[in-house]
Design a protein around this motif. Sequence first.
Motif, PDB file in Angstrom:
ATOM      1  N   UNK A   1      68.782  32.148 -98.111  1.00  0.00           N
ATOM      2  CA  UNK A   1      67.045  32.413 -98.818  1.00  0.00           C
ATOM      3  C   UNK A   1      67.395  31.741-100.051  1.00  0.00           C
ATOM      4  N   UNK A   2      68.230  32.013-101.003  1.00  0.00           N
ATOM      5  CA  UNK A   2      68.284  31.733-102.578  1.00  0.00           C
ATOM      6  C   UNK A   2      68.290  30.153-102.522  1.00  0.00           C
ATOM      7  N   UNK A   3      69.027  29.423-101.538  1.00  0.00           N
ATOM      8  CA  UNK A   3      69.071  27.882-101.673  1.00  0.00           C
ATOM      9  C   UNK A   3      67.717  27.463-101.175  1.00  0.00           C
ATOM     10  N   UNK A   4      67.275  27.958-100.048  1.00  0.00           N
ATOM     11  CA  UNK A   4      66.087  27.584 -99.336  1.00  0.00           C
ATOM     12  C   UNK A   4      64.792  27.796-100.432  1.00  0.00           C
ATOM     13  N   UNK A   5      64.617  28.841-101.085  1.00  0.00           N
ATOM     14  CA  UNK A   5      63.611  29.000-101.849  1.00  0.00           C
ATOM     15  C   UNK A   5      63.540  27.988-102.908  1.00  0.00           C
ATOM     16  N   UNK A   6      64.890  27.416-103.543  1.00  0.00           N
ATOM     17  CA  UNK A   6      64.635  26.282-104.343  1.00  0.00           C
ATOM     18  C   UNK A   6      64.125  25.116-103.742  1.00  0.00           C
ATOM     19  N   UNK A   7      64.425  24.919-102.585  1.00  0.00           N
ATOM     20  CA  UNK A   7      64.275  23.576-101.854  1.00  0.00           C
ATOM     21  C   UNK A   7      62.571  23.481-101.176  1.00  0.00           C
ATOM     22  N   UNK A   8      62.124  24.753-100.978  1.00  0.00           N
ATOM     23  CA  UNK A   8      60.594  24.633-100.243  1.00  0.00           C
ATOM     24  C   UNK A   8      59.884  25.193-101.572  1.00  0.00           C
ATOM     25  N   UNK A   9      60.279  25.406-102.728  1.00  0.00           N
ATOM     26  CA  UNK A   9      59.627  26.171-103.550  1.00  0.00           C
ATOM     27  C   UNK A   9      57.873  25.510-103.898  1.00  0.00           C
ATOM     28  N   UNK A  10      57.713  24.300-103.569  1.00  0.00           N
ATOM     29  CA  UNK A  10      56.602  23.541-104.155  1.00  0.00           C
ATOM     30  C   UNK A  10      55.821  23.400-102.716  1.00  0.00           C
ATOM     31  N   UNK A  11      56.336  24.126-101.689  1.00  0.00           N
ATOM     32  CA  UNK A  11      55.555  24.277-100.294  1.00  0.00           C
ATOM     33  C   UNK A  11      54.559  25.679-100.303  1.00  0.00           C
ATOM     34  N   UNK A  12      53.439  25.097 -99.857  1.00  0.00           N
ATOM     35  CA  UNK A  12      52.420  26.349 -99.887  1.00  0.00           C
ATOM     36  C   UNK A  12      52.441  26.878 -98.369  1.00  0.00           C
TER      37      UNK A  12
END
Length: 108
Positions: free
Chosen positions: A97-108
């Motif tokens: 989750x910590x990695x995925x949050x960074x990658x999808x951070x700009x997706x709403x």
Amino acid sequence: MATKQTAGREQLGEFAPQFAAQNDDVLLGKVWTDEQALSAHDRSMITIAALIAMGSTEQLDAHLNMGKKNGIAKDEIAAEITHLAFYAGWPKAWSAFNRAKQIWQNDD
């Protein structure tokens, strides 16, 4: 037409040329490009699940990014990691989750 893969040769070519060739020509050159067997989206979902389950965090970032490019949406990756938490382990899910949050951070 798929782009010729060279990551193995670039990173390991001198040290492990046979492994590098298998990586580029077979795994990425044949298996990953076989859209009749599995779509790129599904192949990414499966690969990400396997990496999380094994705790292979070194490779996870690259495959999360590839998965996003292959059409995995933010809600899909969140659901996948949540599901895996019960089978692969809670700490592995937190790391993913910590990695995925960074990658999808700009997706709403």
